[in-house]
Design a protein around this motif. Structure first.
Motif, PDB file in Angstrom:
ATOM      1  N   LEU A  99      43.484  37.042  16.791  1.00  0.00           N
ATOM      2  CA  LEU A  99      43.265  38.213  17.640  1.00  0.00           C
ATOM      3  C   LEU A  99      42.138  37.970  18.633  1.00  0.00           C
ATOM      4  N   ARG A 100      41.068  37.366  18.156  1.00  0.00           N
ATOM      5  CA  ARG A 100      39.932  37.090  19.046  1.00  0.00           C
ATOM      6  C   ARG A 100      40.369  36.227  20.227  1.00  0.00           C
ATOM      7  N   GLU A 101      41.237  35.271  19.963  1.00  0.00           N
ATOM      8  CA  GLU A 101      41.731  34.396  21.023  1.00  0.00           C
ATOM      9  C   GLU A 101      42.706  35.114  21.955  1.00  0.00           C
ATOM     10  N   ALA A 102      43.401  36.111  21.433  1.00  0.00           N
ATOM     11  CA  ALA A 102      44.478  36.752  22.180  1.00  0.00           C
ATOM     12  C   ALA A 102      44.003  37.869  23.107  1.00  0.00           C
ATOM     13  N   VAL A 103      42.898  38.500  22.789  1.00  0.00           N
ATOM     14  CA  VAL A 103      42.470  39.654  23.582  1.00  0.00           C
ATOM     15  C   VAL A 103      41.302  39.288  24.489  1.00  0.00           C
ATOM     16  N   GLU A 107      37.447  43.422  24.127  1.00  0.00           N
ATOM     17  CA  GLU A 107      38.233  44.278  23.238  1.00  0.00           C
ATOM     18  C   GLU A 107      38.049  43.905  21.772  1.00  0.00           C
ATOM     19  N   PHE A 108      37.932  42.614  21.489  1.00  0.00           N
ATOM     20  CA  PHE A 108      37.738  42.202  20.101  1.00  0.00           C
ATOM     21  C   PHE A 108      36.400  42.722  19.577  1.00  0.00           C
ATOM     22  N   ASP A 109      35.363  42.626  20.390  1.00  0.00           N
ATOM     23  CA  ASP A 109      34.052  43.132  19.978  1.00  0.00           C
ATOM     24  C   ASP A 109      34.095  44.638  19.713  1.00  0.00           C
ATOM     25  N   GLU A 110      34.820  45.376  20.543  1.00  0.00           N
ATOM     26  CA  GLU A 110      34.961  46.811  20.322  1.00  0.00           C
ATOM     27  C   GLU A 110      35.683  47.098  19.011  1.00  0.00           C
ATOM     28  N   LEU A 111      36.687  46.294  18.715  1.00  0.00           N
ATOM     29  CA  LEU A 111      37.413  46.445  17.462  1.00  0.00           C
ATOM     30  C   LEU A 111      36.468  46.225  16.280  1.00  0.00           C
ATOM     31  N   ILE A 112      35.669  45.166  16.351  1.00  0.00           N
ATOM     32  CA  ILE A 112      34.767  44.819  15.252  1.00  0.00           C
ATOM     33  C   ILE A 112      33.726  45.910  15.019  1.00  0.00           C
ATOM     34  N   THR A 113      33.268  46.571  16.079  1.00  0.00           N
ATOM     35  CA  THR A 113      32.252  47.603  15.906  1.00  0.00           C
ATOM     36  C   THR A 113      32.774  48.813  15.143  1.00  0.00           C
ATOM     37  N   ALA A 128      32.682  32.937  14.849  1.00  0.00           N
ATOM     38  CA  ALA A 128      32.032  31.626  14.859  1.00  0.00           C
ATOM     39  C   ALA A 128      32.295  30.909  16.180  1.00  0.00           C
ATOM     40  N   PRO A 129      31.305  30.154  16.668  1.00  0.00           N
ATOM     41  CA  PRO A 129      31.468  29.451  17.945  1.00  0.00           C
ATOM     42  C   PRO A 129      32.665  28.509  17.975  1.00  0.00           C
ATOM     43  N   GLY A 130      33.015  27.911  16.851  1.00  0.00           N
ATOM     44  CA  GLY A 130      34.131  26.952  16.821  1.00  0.00           C
ATOM     45  C   GLY A 130      35.481  27.597  16.631  1.00  0.00           C
ATOM     46  N   ALA A 131      35.552  28.916  16.588  1.00  0.00           N
ATOM     47  CA  ALA A 131      36.821  29.600  16.368  1.00  0.00           C
ATOM     48  C   ALA A 131      37.600  29.660  17.680  1.00  0.00           C
ATOM     49  N   THR A 132      38.299  28.600  17.957  1.00  0.00           N
ATOM     50  CA  THR A 132      39.067  28.522  19.195  1.00  0.00           C
ATOM     51  C   THR A 132      40.501  28.124  18.889  1.00  0.00           C
TER      52      THR A 132
END
Length: 136
Positions: A99-103, A107-113, A128-132
């Protein structure tokens, strides 16, 4: 990100066949939809491929978020996905990273909050920085 890439990434991260990855992704998104407000679900849905976005469309029944913690999220996902809870936790991590890669656009940060601190174990791999994007 298109549908096939999303599914392939979840399949690769979970070590499952693409069809099983679809089932697990939908189970994760359905569970996430129960946890998010209707507005946040709609924001996320607009950035996902249609076959995935459909499960995030708000309804009058799902407009308000159901405030459950990470343990309940994993338990619901396990039931929906037909997996044990440790595997459900791994599936949730894989879907969150994808999801983080797709949005885009934060938007991902808003979801996490919208998620409480006890979700940290599930969402941290996505932060994580390497999550690509990974290619098999």
């Amino acid at each position: 990100m298109n549908y096939d890439t999303f599914v392939d990434q979840v399949a690769w991260r979970t070590g499952t066949a693409p069809q099983r990855a679809v089932e697990l992704t939908l189970a994760t998104l359905e569970t996430l939809a129960e946890r998010l407000t209707g507005g946040e679900m709609l924001d996320l849905a607009t950035q996902l491929p249609r076959p995935l976005a459909i499960v995030l469309r708000p309804t009058p029944h799902t407009e308000a978020a159901d405030r459950f913690g990470a343990a309940e999220f994993v338990a619901r996902l396990a039931r929906r996905g037909g997996v044990e809870e440790p595997a459900a936790r791994d599936v949730a991590r894989a879907v969150f990273v994808t999801l983080r890669e797709a949005v885009t656009g934060g938007e991902f940060d808003e979801l996490i909050t919208q998620l409480p601190r006890d979700y940290r174990d599930i969402v941290e791999p996505a932060l994580a920085p390497g999550a690509t994007l990974r290619r098999a």
